[in-house]
Design a protein around this motif. Structure first.
Motif, PDB file in Angstrom:
ATOM      1  N   ASP A 254       0.848  -1.197   0.000  1.00  0.00           N
ATOM      2  CA  ASP A 254       0.000   0.000   0.000  1.00  0.00           C
ATOM      3  C   ASP A 254       0.884   1.248   0.000  1.00  0.00           C
ATOM      4  N   LEU A 255       1.298   1.654  -1.193  1.00  0.00           N
ATOM      5  CA  LEU A 255       2.197   2.814  -1.253  1.00  0.00           C
ATOM      6  C   LEU A 255       1.473   4.121  -0.971  1.00  0.00           C
ATOM      7  N   ALA A 256       0.148   4.124  -1.136  1.00  0.00           N
ATOM      8  CA  ALA A 256      -0.605   5.342  -0.788  1.00  0.00           C
ATOM      9  C   ALA A 256      -0.516   5.614   0.712  1.00  0.00           C
ATOM     10  N   ALA A 257      -0.193   4.565   1.481  1.00  0.00           N
ATOM     11  CA  ALA A 257      -0.054   4.773   2.932  1.00  0.00           C
ATOM     12  C   ALA A 257       1.091   5.730   3.253  1.00  0.00           C
ATOM     13  N   VAL A 260      -0.252   9.233   3.177  1.00  0.00           N
ATOM     14  CA  VAL A 260      -1.273   9.314   4.242  1.00  0.00           C
ATOM     15  C   VAL A 260      -0.582   9.430   5.598  1.00  0.00           C
ATOM     16  N   VAL A 261       0.416   8.573   5.828  1.00  0.00           N
ATOM     17  CA  VAL A 261       1.141   8.619   7.107  1.00  0.00           C
ATOM     18  C   VAL A 261       1.854   9.964   7.252  1.00  0.00           C
ATOM     19  N   ALA A 293       7.504   8.147  -3.805  1.00  0.00           N
ATOM     20  CA  ALA A 293       6.286   8.541  -3.076  1.00  0.00           C
ATOM     21  C   ALA A 293       6.589   9.178  -1.717  1.00  0.00           C
ATOM     22  N   GLY A 294       7.869   9.294  -1.374  1.00  0.00           N
ATOM     23  CA  GLY A 294       8.205  10.030  -0.148  1.00  0.00           C
ATOM     24  C   GLY A 294       8.622   9.177   1.033  1.00  0.00           C
TER      25      GLY A 294
END
Ligand code: PEP
Ligand code: MN
Length: 354
Positions: A254-257, A260-261, A293-294
């Motif tokens: 879940d790279l969108a996490a 979000v985090v 993605a950071g």
């Protein structure tokens, strides 16, 4: 009645003392005081609303949370700037530099660990990983080399200067593991083992907290809160994939996490594309995507002979694959304004493999 959490921005010692006294007079239990970045944090249990008001008027507080609920210690709304977690003497996770932790899934032998350490160090990784206690799905699978594995980790760390991260799976082993490693890992299967989280949080060592494969981001941050509320250890979050209906990959990474985090928490977050995908061919693309993605770093399985690996061989990178990935990473990191630490010359003690 309830717990109270007070933060003071760069407060002088005397203010901590005034607050302590106010809380003690009100019969507060378990008063703890510690630093988070520039802030001083006081936490106490079982205090009254009157005390919350008294505290507010006694000293200028950055915030008073009463009663405490949720995960304020893990939240960006409580502690604004990014937390940078020191690991060993040389590594900082969460700053401008990107941290690669790499090594075998499991510590097997002295030669295997030494060779893996030489490979990961030469490739530019800054932390050596290796499980001594392995949380296996079935009881008949290799369970790790235990204490002798921990000793090998400490020995190889001393020889190479690489800090080491290793998993602890039992609250009774926390002190033992903490004696031998620089970062305590809590795995996905124990991500909500609250006594284990609490015990790890008492060591003062950084805790690498994997996301439970059935946990939401919110549950993950609550798990981090269990560690942080002990007031001693810092947390590095690690996204490692969640369960979904998809079977093409071992888990669904879940790279969108990551963003979000980053929005919700000040804690650093790294990504484990090895356990997240289960296939070595998928590790590099997901590692590069995580960096873009950071993410603040990676945790990667590497083995000098992946086919002989006693644990998770299918997802282990070979030396050549790791080197290629590290080169590609430098390009992606430059594009997002970050960097890998400079390569350090290899100690001559360890065997260098062609
Ligand atoms: C590991 O990193 O060795 C491991 C067991 O990972 P996870 O807990 O993510 O499965
Ligand atoms: Mn593994």
């Amino acid at each position: 009645m309830g717990g109270i959490l007070i933060t003071l921005s760069a407060a002088p010692q005397s203010r901590d003392n005034i607050l302590r006294r106010t809380l003690v007079e009100a019969g507060a239990s378990e008063i703890r005081v510690w630093k988070v970045g520039e802030c001083t944090v006081l936490s106490a249990g079982d205090v009254t609303v009157d005390v919350a008001d008294k505290v507010r008027s006694a000293v200028p507080c950055a915030s008073v949370i009463y009663p405490v609920a949720g995960a304020p210690l893990a939240s960006r709304s409580t502690f604004g700037p990014d937390t940078v977690v020191a690991a060993g003497e040389s590594v900082a996770v969460g700053g401008a530099q990107f941290t690669v932790m790499a090594g075998p899934c499991a510590v097997e032998t002295r030669d295997q660990l030494g060779e893996c350490a030489a490979v990961v160090q030469a490739a530019g990784a800054s932390v050596l990983r290796g499980g001594a206690f392995k949380p296996r799905t079935g009881p008949y699978s290799f369970q790790g080399t235990g204490v002798s594995g921990l000793k090998l980790l400490a020995a190889v760390s001393a020889e190479t200067g690489l800090p080491v991260v290793s998993e602890v799976i039992d609250p009774r082993d926390v002190a033992l593991v903490a004696e031998h490693v620089n970062i305590l890992q809590i795995g996905t299967r124990n991500a909500q083992n609250f006594p284990l989280l609490t015990e790890a949080g008492r060591t003062g060592l950084p805790v690498l907290l994997k996301r439970g494969f059935g946990c939401t981001v919110d549950e993950w941050l609550h798990a981090a809160e269990y560690v942080l509320r002990e007031g001693r250890s810092e947390v590095i979050l690690c996204e490692r994939g969640i369960r979904s209906f998809e079977t093409a990959t071992r888990f669904t990474l879940d790279l969108a996490a990551i963003p979000v985090v980053k929005q919700r928490s000040h804690l650093p977050i790294i990504v484990d594309p090895s356990h997240g995908t289960g296939h070595r061919d998928l590790v590099a693309p997901m590692a590069l995507a995580a960096a873009a993605a950071g993410a603040d770093g990676l945790l990667i399985d590497v083995h000098t002979d992946p086919t002989a690996s006693r644990c998770d061989g299918d997802q282990a990178l070979s030396e050549a694959q790791l080197r290629r990935l590290m080169l590609q990473l430098r390009g992606v990191l430059t594009a997002v304004g970050r960097s890998l630490p400079a390569l350090v010359p290899l100690p001559t003690l360890l065997p260098a493999r062609a």
